[in-house]
Write a protein that holds these residues in place. Sequence first.
Motif, PDB file in Angstrom:
ATOM      1  N   TRP A 194      -9.989  -2.373   2.842  1.00  0.00           N
ATOM      2  CA  TRP A 194     -10.893  -1.458   2.145  1.00  0.00           C
ATOM      3  C   TRP A 194     -10.201  -0.841   0.938  1.00  0.00           C
ATOM      4  O   TRP A 194     -10.817  -0.693  -0.127  1.00  0.00           O
ATOM      5  CB  TRP A 194     -11.380  -0.387   3.128  1.00  0.00           C
ATOM      6  CG  TRP A 194     -12.204   0.671   2.481  1.00  0.00           C
ATOM      7  CD1 TRP A 194     -13.513   0.583   2.126  1.00  0.00           C
ATOM      8  CD2 TRP A 194     -11.775   1.976   2.116  1.00  0.00           C
ATOM      9  NE1 TRP A 194     -13.927   1.762   1.555  1.00  0.00           N
ATOM     10  CE2 TRP A 194     -12.861   2.631   1.544  1.00  0.00           C
ATOM     11  CE3 TRP A 194     -10.565   2.655   2.233  1.00  0.00           C
ATOM     12  CZ2 TRP A 194     -12.797   3.934   1.076  1.00  0.00           C
ATOM     13  CZ3 TRP A 194     -10.492   3.953   1.763  1.00  0.00           C
ATOM     14  CH2 TRP A 194     -11.588   4.573   1.191  1.00  0.00           C
ATOM     15  N   ILE A 195      -8.914  -0.488   1.065  1.00  0.00           N
ATOM     16  CA  ILE A 195      -8.167   0.021  -0.082  1.00  0.00           C
ATOM     17  C   ILE A 195      -8.185  -1.005  -1.221  1.00  0.00           C
ATOM     18  O   ILE A 195      -8.426  -0.655  -2.372  1.00  0.00           O
ATOM     19  CB  ILE A 195      -6.706   0.380   0.294  1.00  0.00           C
ATOM     20  CG1 ILE A 195      -6.676   1.576   1.263  1.00  0.00           C
ATOM     21  CG2 ILE A 195      -5.870   0.675  -0.952  1.00  0.00           C
ATOM     22  CD1 ILE A 195      -5.293   1.884   1.822  1.00  0.00           C
ATOM     23  N   ASP A 196      -7.969  -2.273  -0.876  1.00  0.00           N
ATOM     24  CA  ASP A 196      -8.037  -3.340  -1.885  1.00  0.00           C
ATOM     25  C   ASP A 196      -9.389  -3.377  -2.585  1.00  0.00           C
ATOM     26  O   ASP A 196      -9.465  -3.505  -3.803  1.00  0.00           O
ATOM     27  CB  ASP A 196      -7.789  -4.709  -1.242  1.00  0.00           C
ATOM     28  CG  ASP A 196      -6.316  -5.027  -1.077  1.00  0.00           C
ATOM     29  OD1 ASP A 196      -5.503  -4.566  -1.897  1.00  0.00           O
ATOM     30  OD2 ASP A 196      -5.987  -5.748  -0.136  1.00  0.00           O
ATOM     31  N   GLU A 197     -10.442  -3.293  -1.802  1.00  0.00           N
ATOM     32  CA  GLU A 197     -11.795  -3.385  -2.356  1.00  0.00           C
ATOM     33  C   GLU A 197     -12.149  -2.205  -3.248  1.00  0.00           C
ATOM     34  O   GLU A 197     -12.928  -2.351  -4.198  1.00  0.00           O
ATOM     35  CB  GLU A 197     -12.811  -3.479  -1.219  1.00  0.00           C
ATOM     36  CG  GLU A 197     -12.721  -4.765  -0.427  1.00  0.00           C
ATOM     37  CD  GLU A 197     -13.526  -4.726   0.854  1.00  0.00           C
ATOM     38  OE1 GLU A 197     -14.286  -3.761   1.072  1.00  0.00           O
ATOM     39  OE2 GLU A 197     -13.376  -5.671   1.655  1.00  0.00           O
ATOM     40  N   GLU A 198     -11.606  -1.036  -2.964  1.00  0.00           N
ATOM     41  CA  GLU A 198     -12.010   0.181  -3.680  1.00  0.00           C
ATOM     42  C   GLU A 198     -11.108   0.577  -4.832  1.00  0.00           C
ATOM     43  O   GLU A 198     -11.392   1.544  -5.527  1.00  0.00           O
ATOM     44  CB  GLU A 198     -12.117   1.345  -2.683  1.00  0.00           C
ATOM     45  CG  GLU A 198     -13.199   1.134  -1.638  1.00  0.00           C
ATOM     46  CD  GLU A 198     -14.573   0.889  -2.246  1.00  0.00           C
ATOM     47  OE1 GLU A 198     -14.924   1.510  -3.268  1.00  0.00           O
ATOM     48  OE2 GLU A 198     -15.321   0.049  -1.676  1.00  0.00           O
ATOM     49  N   THR A 199     -10.025  -0.172  -5.047  1.00  0.00           N
ATOM     50  CA  THR A 199      -9.155   0.108  -6.185  1.00  0.00           C
ATOM     51  C   THR A 199      -9.124  -1.093  -7.112  1.00  0.00           C
ATOM     52  O   THR A 199      -9.475  -2.196  -6.713  1.00  0.00           O
ATOM     53  CB  THR A 199      -7.719   0.446  -5.711  1.00  0.00           C
ATOM     54  OG1 THR A 199      -7.236  -0.610  -4.886  1.00  0.00           O
ATOM     55  CG2 THR A 199      -7.686   1.752  -4.940  1.00  0.00           C
ATOM     56  N   LEU A 226     -10.357   8.739  -8.912  1.00  0.00           N
ATOM     57  CA  LEU A 226     -11.419   7.972  -8.255  1.00  0.00           C
ATOM     58  C   LEU A 226     -12.259   7.203  -9.271  1.00  0.00           C
ATOM     59  O   LEU A 226     -12.562   6.027  -9.068  1.00  0.00           O
ATOM     60  CB  LEU A 226     -12.302   8.896  -7.413  1.00  0.00           C
ATOM     61  CG  LEU A 226     -11.706   9.403  -6.105  1.00  0.00           C
ATOM     62  CD1 LEU A 226     -12.579  10.504  -5.516  1.00  0.00           C
ATOM     63  CD2 LEU A 226     -11.509   8.275  -5.105  1.00  0.00           C
ATOM     64  N   ARG A 283     -10.654   4.219 -10.419  1.00  0.00           N
ATOM     65  CA  ARG A 283     -10.388   3.340  -9.278  1.00  0.00           C
ATOM     66  C   ARG A 283      -8.889   3.138  -9.040  1.00  0.00           C
ATOM     67  O   ARG A 283      -8.436   2.075  -8.632  1.00  0.00           O
ATOM     68  CB  ARG A 283     -11.121   2.010  -9.421  1.00  0.00           C
ATOM     69  CG  ARG A 283     -12.637   2.210  -9.512  1.00  0.00           C
ATOM     70  CD  ARG A 283     -13.417   0.947  -9.481  1.00  0.00           C
ATOM     71  NE  ARG A 283     -13.548   0.388  -8.159  1.00  0.00           N
ATOM     72  CZ  ARG A 283     -14.425   0.774  -7.228  1.00  0.00           C
ATOM     73  NH1 ARG A 283     -15.234   1.764  -7.471  1.00  0.00           N
ATOM     74  NH2 ARG A 283     -14.477   0.158  -6.071  1.00  0.00           N
ATOM     75  N   TYR A 325       0.829  -1.199   0.000  1.00  0.00           N
ATOM     76  CA  TYR A 325       0.000   0.000   0.000  1.00  0.00           C
ATOM     77  C   TYR A 325       0.866   1.254   0.000  1.00  0.00           C
ATOM     78  O   TYR A 325       1.987   1.250   0.505  1.00  0.00           O
ATOM     79  CB  TYR A 325      -0.920   0.007   1.217  1.00  0.00           C
ATOM     80  CG  TYR A 325      -1.783  -1.225   1.267  1.00  0.00           C
ATOM     81  CD1 TYR A 325      -2.928  -1.322   0.479  1.00  0.00           C
ATOM     82  CD2 TYR A 325      -1.438  -2.300   2.070  1.00  0.00           C
ATOM     83  CE1 TYR A 325      -3.706  -2.471   0.501  1.00  0.00           C
ATOM     84  CE2 TYR A 325      -2.215  -3.444   2.104  1.00  0.00           C
ATOM     85  CZ  TYR A 325      -3.341  -3.523   1.310  1.00  0.00           C
ATOM     86  OH  TYR A 325      -4.105  -4.650   1.328  1.00  0.00           O
ATOM     87  N   SER A 345      -8.261   4.950  -3.514  1.00  0.00           N
ATOM     88  CA  SER A 345      -9.454   4.622  -2.725  1.00  0.00           C
ATOM     89  C   SER A 345     -10.057   5.863  -2.085  1.00  0.00           C
ATOM     90  O   SER A 345     -11.264   5.917  -1.864  1.00  0.00           O
ATOM     91  CB  SER A 345      -9.115   3.608  -1.639  1.00  0.00           C
ATOM     92  OG  SER A 345      -8.129   4.126  -0.771  1.00  0.00           O
ATOM     93  N   CYS A 346      -9.214   6.854  -1.778  1.00  0.00           N
ATOM     94  CA  CYS A 346      -9.696   8.070  -1.114  1.00  0.00           C
ATOM     95  C   CYS A 346      -8.625   9.136  -1.178  1.00  0.00           C
ATOM     96  O   CYS A 346      -7.493   8.878  -1.595  1.00  0.00           O
ATOM     97  CB  CYS A 346     -10.055   7.784   0.343  1.00  0.00           C
ATOM     98  SG  CYS A 346      -8.620   7.348   1.354  1.00  0.00           S
ATOM     99  N   SER A 393      -3.593   4.179  -2.017  1.00  0.00           N
ATOM    100  CA  SER A 393      -3.755   3.238  -3.124  1.00  0.00           C
ATOM    101  C   SER A 393      -2.854   2.026  -2.898  1.00  0.00           C
ATOM    102  O   SER A 393      -2.390   1.796  -1.788  1.00  0.00           O
ATOM    103  CB  SER A 393      -3.399   3.928  -4.452  1.00  0.00           C
ATOM    104  OG  SER A 393      -3.740   3.102  -5.544  1.00  0.00           O
TER     105      SER A 393
END
Length: 105
Positions: free
Chosen positions: A99-104, A26, A29, A5, A32-33, A61
């Motif tokens: 969560w980073i994994d899920e959102e990128t 974003l 993807r 990360y 993540s934020c 990310s």
Amino acid sequence: MKNKYIMVTTTFESEEEANKVINVLLEKRLVSCYQMSNITSSYHWKGKIECENEFLVQMKSKKTLYKEIETEILKIHSYETPQIICYEIEDGYKDYLNWIDEETK
């Protein structure tokens, strides 16, 4: 998890430009934020000391996405030599990193 990360930071001269870049990252993807702060920067530039208000953006990310992030920032960024720095995240709260994994991508 070792070095999987990252946090990428960059600065912009306007909030509008920062938001334009962030929206692309974003939507694709790639991050993540992000967090954005209004800062004052002083630096040497072309033989002079400059002092400017800027917008600092910090993005989370995955290391595997860094080159794509850099490429997208450079497509839009207005600075001749923008600050784009990547920090490896050594450790963190497992649920947040998941969560980073899920959102990128």
